[in-house]
Design a protein around this motif. Structure first.
Motif, mmCIF file in Angstrom:
data_model
loop_
_atom_site.group_PDB
_atom_site.id
_atom_site.type_symbol
_atom_site.label_atom_id
_atom_site.label_comp_id
_atom_site.label_asym_id
_atom_site.label_seq_id
_atom_site.Cartn_x
_atom_site.Cartn_y
_atom_site.Cartn_z
ATOM 1 N N THR A 225 0.856 -1.184 0.000
ATOM 2 C CA THR A 225 0.000 0.000 0.000
ATOM 3 C C THR A 225 0.890 1.231 0.000
ATOM 4 O OG1 THR A 225 -1.788 -1.117 1.192
ATOM 5 C CG2 THR A 225 -1.744 1.284 1.295
ATOM 6 N N ARG A 226 0.600 2.185 -0.871
ATOM 7 C CA ARG A 226 1.403 3.397 -0.988
ATOM 8 C C ARG A 226 0.700 4.554 -0.282
ATOM 9 N NH1 ARG A 226 0.998 1.401 -5.896
ATOM 10 N NH2 ARG A 226 -0.312 3.122 -6.621
ATOM 11 N N ILE A 227 1.470 5.267 0.555
ATOM 12 C CA ILE A 227 0.950 6.401 1.314
ATOM 13 C C ILE A 227 1.767 7.635 0.966
ATOM 14 C CG2 ILE A 227 0.582 7.374 3.613
ATOM 15 C CD1 ILE A 227 0.149 4.610 4.677
ATOM 16 N N ARG A 228 1.079 8.677 0.552
ATOM 17 C CA ARG A 228 1.715 9.971 0.305
ATOM 18 C C ARG A 228 1.726 10.737 1.633
ATOM 19 N NH1 ARG A 228 4.678 12.172 -3.798
ATOM 20 N NH2 ARG A 228 3.210 11.205 -5.279
ATOM 21 N N THR A 229 2.919 10.905 2.228
ATOM 22 C CA THR A 229 3.007 11.564 3.526
ATOM 23 C C THR A 229 2.704 13.047 3.390
ATOM 24 O OG1 THR A 229 5.363 12.058 3.315
ATOM 25 C CG2 THR A 229 4.762 9.893 4.209
ATOM 26 N N TYR A 230 2.473 13.692 4.527
ATOM 27 C CA TYR A 230 2.176 15.122 4.511
ATOM 28 C C TYR A 230 3.404 15.944 4.135
ATOM 29 C CZ TYR A 230 -2.053 13.583 6.860
ATOM 30 O OH TYR A 230 -3.236 12.943 7.167
ATOM 31 N N GLU A 231 4.596 15.320 4.185
ATOM 32 C CA GLU A 231 5.814 15.995 3.729
ATOM 33 C C GLU A 231 5.997 15.878 2.218
ATOM 34 O OE1 GLU A 231 5.777 13.843 6.259
ATOM 35 O OE2 GLU A 231 5.832 15.350 7.877
ATOM 36 N N GLY A 232 5.161 15.069 1.551
ATOM 37 C CA GLY A 232 5.222 14.936 0.101
ATOM 38 C C GLY A 232 5.907 13.681 -0.397
ATOM 39 N N THR A 233 6.512 12.895 0.472
ATOM 40 C CA THR A 233 7.169 11.664 0.046
ATOM 41 C C THR A 233 6.164 10.523 -0.042
ATOM 42 O OG1 THR A 233 7.719 11.055 2.332
ATOM 43 C CG2 THR A 233 9.328 12.382 1.119
ATOM 44 N N VAL A 234 6.560 9.444 -0.761
ATOM 45 C CA VAL A 234 5.707 8.271 -0.901
ATOM 46 C C VAL A 234 6.338 7.120 -0.110
ATOM 47 C CG1 VAL A 234 4.730 6.565 -2.481
ATOM 48 C CG2 VAL A 234 4.845 8.970 -3.159
ATOM 49 N N VAL A 235 5.572 6.569 0.814
ATOM 50 C CA VAL A 235 6.032 5.446 1.632
ATOM 51 C C VAL A 235 5.264 4.197 1.210
ATOM 52 C CG1 VAL A 235 6.249 4.517 3.967
ATOM 53 C CG2 VAL A 235 6.588 6.960 3.561
ATOM 54 N N THR A 236 5.986 3.121 0.933
ATOM 55 C CA THR A 236 5.375 1.851 0.548
ATOM 56 C C THR A 236 5.418 0.898 1.730
ATOM 57 O OG1 THR A 236 6.089 2.151 -1.746
ATOM 58 C CG2 THR A 236 5.460 -0.072 -1.080
ATOM 59 N N ILE A 237 4.253 0.440 2.161
ATOM 60 C CA ILE A 237 4.146 -0.440 3.324
ATOM 61 C C ILE A 237 3.590 -1.783 2.865
ATOM 62 C CG2 ILE A 237 3.169 -0.720 5.630
ATOM 63 C CD1 ILE A 237 2.790 2.274 5.765
ATOM 64 N N PRO A 238 4.231 -2.906 3.207
ATOM 65 C CA PRO A 238 3.682 -4.222 2.837
ATOM 66 C C PRO A 238 2.270 -4.396 3.397
ATOM 67 C CG PRO A 238 5.933 -4.436 3.638
ATOM 68 C CD PRO A 238 5.521 -3.008 3.898
ATOM 69 N N ASN A 239 1.414 -5.021 2.619
ATOM 70 C CA ASN A 239 0.018 -5.186 3.026
ATOM 71 C C ASN A 239 -0.114 -5.983 4.315
ATOM 72 O OD1 ASN A 239 -1.125 -3.732 0.905
ATOM 73 N ND2 ASN A 239 -1.128 -5.509 -0.449
ATOM 74 N N SER A 240 0.780 -6.965 4.531
ATOM 75 C CA SER A 240 0.709 -7.750 5.769
ATOM 76 C C SER A 240 0.958 -6.863 6.974
ATOM 77 C CB SER A 240 1.737 -8.883 5.729
ATOM 78 O OG SER A 240 3.046 -8.384 5.517
ATOM 79 N N THR A 241 1.854 -5.881 6.846
ATOM 80 C CA THR A 241 2.104 -4.936 7.941
ATOM 81 C C THR A 241 0.884 -4.049 8.176
ATOM 82 O OG1 THR A 241 4.466 -4.902 7.399
ATOM 83 C CG2 THR A 241 3.623 -3.097 8.746
ATOM 84 N N VAL A 242 0.247 -3.619 7.086
ATOM 85 C CA VAL A 242 -0.939 -2.767 7.211
ATOM 86 C C VAL A 242 -2.060 -3.499 7.934
ATOM 87 C CG1 VAL A 242 -2.717 -1.525 5.924
ATOM 88 C CG2 VAL A 242 -0.355 -1.470 5.128
ATOM 89 N N VAL A 243 -2.283 -4.774 7.560
ATOM 90 C CA VAL A 243 -3.375 -5.543 8.155
ATOM 91 C C VAL A 243 -3.122 -5.814 9.634
ATOM 92 C CG1 VAL A 243 -4.518 -7.792 8.123
ATOM 93 C CG2 VAL A 243 -4.119 -6.577 5.989
ATOM 94 N N ASN A 244 -1.856 -6.095 9.990
ATOM 95 C CA ASN A 244 -1.540 -6.466 11.364
ATOM 96 C C ASN A 244 -1.313 -5.266 12.274
ATOM 97 O OD1 ASN A 244 -1.625 -9.262 10.835
ATOM 98 N ND2 ASN A 244 0.462 -9.222 10.034
#
Length: 360
Positions: A225-244
């Protein structure tokens, strides 16, 4: 006359009587007629009604089906026409296998195009739904259905060609187990993606806080899952981490809450202090962006009388939220100045002791 026609039809052409070619042409003509009737039915008002009177979608579906159905018509005509010719056993067997494979592949092609038609029909309806995760799930569904069709068709072609697919499936089972162990993290992310699609804890475009990362959801894939931070960068988080992990969906809140304190000087009279509290309540209540608010004289601070306030803003957009707070702050300051209410700042009172007086 009849005998003459019989002689003509029996006349050999390239080793086969003329009537076999006539029958083959008749087969092509008959299947072409069926194809044209079917396409005319497709172009009827029924399909236009199914596509909810959307001409672009209607033309897209016709375009998707036209070529695969024509290929299916030609394949069926060839398969039927083959029986009109007397071929050697080896060639007939080979031709039968090739035609069966061709028919199977043609049917698979038609089914794959029908998946595209299904996606084309579903896309406008899903676009009208509130959930934006459906837009992400639709391409995944399309790929999964097409892959399933191709795997089944491939197995059928191998089986019809004389291969024993049972041993092949057994080998694939053992190989699949080894691959599954090697791809365990990837598979965990894929199943986590399915969980996100089903559970829908957030949508694309929502402001969230996940695994300590705050920002806007920009995309949800099968692996991450890709998240655009409020600082403008893009952080990619594995879906298993997001779910847990704990997911804080900021977009799901009905309002934005802000707590703030204002200090007024100790020499402010009780009447002025009550007026300051009334000003806070009135300014916040009168603003159009206010959902609810409160203000109270809270406590005696070290260098100021502390007024505590809380404001719930209706605007979830961050820029609109800041504009709302700015207008409220300007109005509070202007009203305090007009009423002569002085805001306090940190001060200290220092007492100096006269050393001479102490000595005496």
């Amino acid at each position: 006359m009849t005998e003459n026609w019989s002689n003509v039809l029996a006349y050999p052409v390239l080793g086969a009587p003329l009537w076999t070619y006539v029958a083959l042409l008749a087969t092509f003509a008959a299947t072409d007629l069926v194809y044209r009737i079917f396409m005319r039915l497709l172009k009827s008002r029924w399909l236009l009604t199914l596509t909810q009177n959307q001409p672009e979608l209607y033309e897209s579906i016709i375009g998707l089906l036209k070529k695969p159905l024509r290929l299916l018509q030609v394949t069926i005509a060839v398969a039927i026409g083959r029986y009109f010719f007397e071929l050697p056993e080896a060639i007939a067997s080979l031709a039968s296998n090739l035609l069966l494979a061709l028919v199977t592949a043609t049917v698979a092609f038609v089914l794959v195009k029908l998946v595209d038609v299904l996606i084309a029909v579903l896309k406008p309806r899903i676009a009208e739904s509130e959930s934006r995760l459906d837009d992400q799930l639709l391409p995944v569904l399309s790929v999964a259905l097409k892959a399933f069709i191709l795997v089944i068709v491939g197995a059928l072609i191998l089986q019809n060609s004389g291969y024993n697919i049972s041993s092949l499936l057994a080998g694939l089972g053992l190989g699949g187990l080894a691959i599954a162990l090697a791809l365990q993290p990837t598979l965990a992310n894929i199943f986590a993606a399915i969980t996100l699609f089903v559970d829908r804890p957030f949508h694309v475009g929502d402001g969230v806080s996940v695994a300590g990362i705050g920002g806007t959801i920009e995309g949800i894939g099968l692996r991450s899952t890709r998240i655009r931070t409020y600082e403008g960068t893009v952080v990619t988080i594995p879906n298993s981490t997001v779910v847990n992990d704990q997911i804080d969906n900021l977009q799901a809140r009905p309002t934005r809450r802000t707590n703030f304190s204002i200090g007024v000087t100790y020499n402010t009279s009780s009447e002025k202090l009550k007026m300051a509290v009334a000003i806070l309540r009135d300014v916040m209540e009168q603003h159009p962006g206010t959902d609810t608010s409160r203000a109270h004289f809270k406590t005696y601070g070290e260098s100021a009388l502390i007024l505590d306030a809380a404001h719930w803003c209706q605007f979830l957009d961050y820029a609109e939220y800041l504009t709302c707070l700015e207008e409220i702050n300007f109005e509070i300051k202007q009203r305090f100045e007009s009423e002569g209410i002085a805001m306090a700042y940190p001060t200290q009172t220092v007492y100096l002791v006269n050393n001479e007086a102490t000595r005496t």
